[in-house]
Scaffold this active site. Structure first.
Site, short mmCIF file in Angstrom:
data_model
loop_
_atom_site.label_atom_id
_atom_site.label_comp_id
_atom_site.label_asym_id
_atom_site.label_seq_id
_atom_site.Cartn_x
_atom_site.Cartn_y
_atom_site.Cartn_z
N ARG A 1 68.46 18.97 33.55
CA ARG A 1 69.26 18.92 34.77
C ARG A 1 70.72 18.62 34.47
O ARG A 1 71.01 17.95 33.49
CB ARG A 1 68.75 17.79 35.68
CG ARG A 1 67.61 18.25 36.41
CD ARG A 1 66.95 17.32 37.31
NE ARG A 1 65.69 17.95 37.56
CZ ARG A 1 65.50 18.91 38.44
NH1 ARG A 1 66.49 19.29 39.22
NH2 ARG A 1 64.34 19.49 38.56
N ILE A 52 73.97 16.66 35.13
CA ILE A 52 74.27 15.32 35.62
C ILE A 52 75.56 15.37 36.44
O ILE A 52 76.56 15.96 36.01
CB ILE A 52 74.38 14.34 34.43
CG1 ILE A 52 73.00 14.29 33.76
CG2 ILE A 52 74.84 12.96 34.88
CD1 ILE A 52 72.88 13.34 32.61
N HIS A 112 71.79 19.70 21.64
CA HIS A 112 71.64 21.07 22.12
C HIS A 112 71.34 21.99 20.94
O HIS A 112 72.00 21.90 19.90
CB HIS A 112 72.92 21.53 22.84
CG HIS A 112 72.77 22.88 23.44
ND1 HIS A 112 72.04 23.11 24.59
CD2 HIS A 112 73.23 24.10 23.03
CE1 HIS A 112 72.06 24.41 24.86
NE2 HIS A 112 72.77 25.02 23.94
N SER A 141 59.47 16.17 21.74
CA SER A 141 59.41 15.92 20.29
C SER A 141 60.62 15.08 19.86
O SER A 141 60.50 14.21 19.00
CB SER A 141 59.33 17.22 19.50
OG SER A 141 60.55 17.92 19.52
C1 GRF Z 1 65.57 20.58 22.10
O1 GRF Z 1 65.74 21.79 21.43
C2 GRF Z 1 66.89 20.03 22.55
O2 GRF Z 1 67.94 20.34 21.70
C3 GRF Z 1 67.11 20.72 23.87
O3 GRF Z 1 65.82 20.77 24.44
C4 GRF Z 1 64.83 20.79 23.43
C5 GRF Z 1 63.86 19.68 23.71
O4 GRF Z 1 62.76 19.71 22.85
N1 GRF Z 1 68.11 20.07 24.66
P1 GRF Z 1 61.75 18.50 22.85
O5 GRF Z 1 61.23 18.34 24.27
O6 GRF Z 1 62.46 17.29 22.38
O7 GRF Z 1 60.64 18.91 21.91
#
Ligand code: GRF
Length: 186
Positions: free
Chosen positions: A88, A90, A106, A13
């Site tokens: 992953r 890095i 995050h 997303s």
């Molecule tokens: C998000 O909450 C992002 O902060 C974290 O992983 C999730 C990914 O969600 N690192 P999406 O795949 O972008 O919907």
């Protein structure tokens, strides 16, 4: 236009949100989506948007370094890498090739709740605020200089899914805004 790559492993997303943001479209050229999970639905999103996709399954490589070298060969000349749910760690080797040029989002108020299931863990702890962080990537998991954070007060009448949805909405507002800031400040 600034050439960038987006790394993602899951739903995508955030990837989709970045790729369709009108202001970012005038600023960046997403050279490719790098995805380590051949089954991730982010791949469909990239196809829909005609964005080149590099699907790299780490299982097909003898070592992490081989896996990363293969990615590097394919994205050598990009200026920035934006992680959007890339699951992953890095390596220092890879980080060395893109010093200060890798940014992550995050779903927690770092340094709290690093690692996986951050929203769930914060929700179960009944914290007052849940938030998100945008940060440069370094050798530590979810470490690195924090560039921006935002939060909301959690309403515990909502379910975990509903709160998660609110976190994503916050991410979708903040990530493009901060990427634009990074690119225009540097
Ligand atoms: C998000 O909450 C992002 O902060 C974290 O992983 C999730 C990914 O969600 N690192 P999406 O795949 O972008 O919907």
């Amino acid at each position: 236009m600034i050439d960038v790559a987006i790394f993602a492993s899951g739903t995508g997303s955030n990837f989709y949100n970045l790729a369709t943001n009108p202001e970012l479209k005038n600023l960046i050229n997403i050279r490719c989506l790098v995805c380590d999970n051949p089954k991730a639905s982010v791949i469909e999103k990239a196809k829909l948007l005609n964005i080149e996709t590099l699907i790299v399954n780490p299982k097909n490589f003898d070592s992490k370094i081989d896996y990363e070298k293969y990615i590097l060969e394919n994205i050598e000349d990009v200026k920035y890498i934006f992680l959007a749910g890339y699951m992953r760690i890095i390596s220092p080797y890879f980080l060395g090739k893109f010093k200060g040029k890798i940014v992550n989002i995050h779903p927690s108020l770092l340094p709290l709740y690093k690692g996986k299931d951050s929203i769930k863990r914060a929700f179960e702890d009944k914290v007052e605020f849940i938030g998100i962080s945008i940060h440069y990537v370094n050798e530590e998991v979810d470490g690195g200089q924090i560039l921006a954070q935002d939060k909301f007060r959690v309403d515990y009448k909502l379910s975990l899914d509903e709160v998660t949805q609110k976190v994503h909405e916050l991410e979708h507002r903040l990530y493009p805004k901060n990427i634009i800031k990074i690119l225009t400040d540097n």
